[in-house]
Design an enzyme around this catalytic site. Structure first.
Site, PDB file in Angstrom:
ATOM      1  N   CYS A 171      33.949  18.777 -43.438  1.00 13.95           N
ATOM      2  CA  CYS A 171      33.415  17.329 -42.691  1.00 13.95           C
ATOM      3  C   CYS A 171      32.028  17.597 -42.598  1.00 13.95           C
ATOM      4  CB  CYS A 171      34.360  17.175 -41.501  1.00 13.95           C
ATOM      5  SG  CYS A 171      33.766  15.570 -40.729  1.00 13.95           S
ATOM      6  N   CYS A 218      30.747  15.685 -39.176  1.00  7.02           N
ATOM      7  CA  CYS A 218      31.012  16.273 -38.041  1.00  7.02           C
ATOM      8  C   CYS A 218      31.763  17.697 -38.225  1.00  7.02           C
ATOM      9  CB  CYS A 218      31.504  15.172 -36.867  1.00  7.02           C
ATOM     10  SG  CYS A 218      33.197  14.408 -37.567  1.00  7.02           S
ATOM     11  N   SER A 219      32.891  17.372 -37.721  1.00  3.86           N
ATOM     12  CA  SER A 219      33.783  18.569 -37.803  1.00  3.86           C
ATOM     13  C   SER A 219      35.452  18.201 -38.053  1.00  3.86           C
ATOM     14  CB  SER A 219      33.604  19.652 -36.860  1.00  3.86           C
ATOM     15  OG  SER A 219      33.995  18.990 -35.622  1.00  3.86           O
ATOM     16  N   CYS A 220      35.789  16.922 -38.596  1.00  4.64           N
ATOM     17  CA  CYS A 220      37.143  16.368 -38.357  1.00  4.64           C
ATOM     18  C   CYS A 220      37.969  17.415 -39.333  1.00  4.64           C
ATOM     19  CB  CYS A 220      37.027  15.112 -39.113  1.00  4.64           C
ATOM     20  SG  CYS A 220      36.059  13.737 -38.033  1.00  4.64           S
TER      21      CYS A 220
END
Length: 201
Positions: free
Chosen positions: A106, A109-111
């Site tokens: 991602c 962000c960090s999805c």
């Protein structure tokens, strides 16, 4: 919390951010303690990699399920009792082969599909991983312990607002014929993100 606690010396610490979130929640009449306890329970007991491992193990042992998973991952996960948040509109299952390695990132962000494969590891959230795996995926995978032959194609998939991914790792040949329950035990979060390959044990 008051204005005297806010400084401009740099980014807020984790503790300051937590205090700010709790302040806003309490200002809106929310029970922060129960919300935190619920979140902790979900993260530790329900949103775990074993969910995704069960899906992968079923796909390895049930061709019809595997086809349904590849066609509509969210519906296939629901067959096994796994829900996803409403904003996760799609779950795309990416099938690895001996000559193809799918990797998830991602870049924004960090999805992840956290209710399926668990919360993202720290390295997945790191800006260096998010930036480099797109540009130099083979080198990054090698640094993480996965040294792929030059003949192996690598595809990197970037999570979007409504689409989450999970990788179906290649089943180790020595595990053919194992029960689903035994297979679940060898399937890791890293293999479902695509930065590791599996070995039977």
């Amino acid at each position: 919390m008051d204005d005297n606690q806010i400084t401009s010396s740099g980014p807020a610490s984790v503790e300051q951010r937590i205090d700010a979130i709790q302040f806003v929640m309490q200002a809106h009449g929310m029970d922060t303690i129960s919300a935190i306890e619920k979140g902790h329970h979900l993260a530790q007991e329900e949103w775990v990699p074993r969910n995704g491992a069960r899906i992968v193990a079923r796909a390895w042992t049930d061709l019809a399920f595997r086809q349904r998973l590849l066609k509509d991952g969210k519906a296939a996960a629901a067959e096994l009792g796994f829900d996803m948040p409403p904003h996760h509109r799609y779950l795309v299952a990416l099938e690895n082969t001996p000559n193809l390695q799918n990797v998830i990132v991602c870049t924004l962000c960090s999805c992840t599909a956290f209710s399926i494969i668990g919360l993202p590891p720290d390295w997945y959230k790191d800006l260096e991983y998010r930036a480099r795996v797109v540009r130099e995926s083979r080198k990054v995978l090698k640094e993480m312990g996965l040294d792929l032959p030059a003949s192996t194609e690598i595809k990197v998939w970037d999570t979007t607002t409504d689409t989450r991914y999970m990788v179906i790792p290649v089943q180790p040949p020595e595990t053919i014929g194992w029960t689903e329950e035994k297979l679940v035990d060898i399937i890791t979060k890293e293999s479902m993100i695509g930065v590791a390959r599996l070995m039977g044990s």
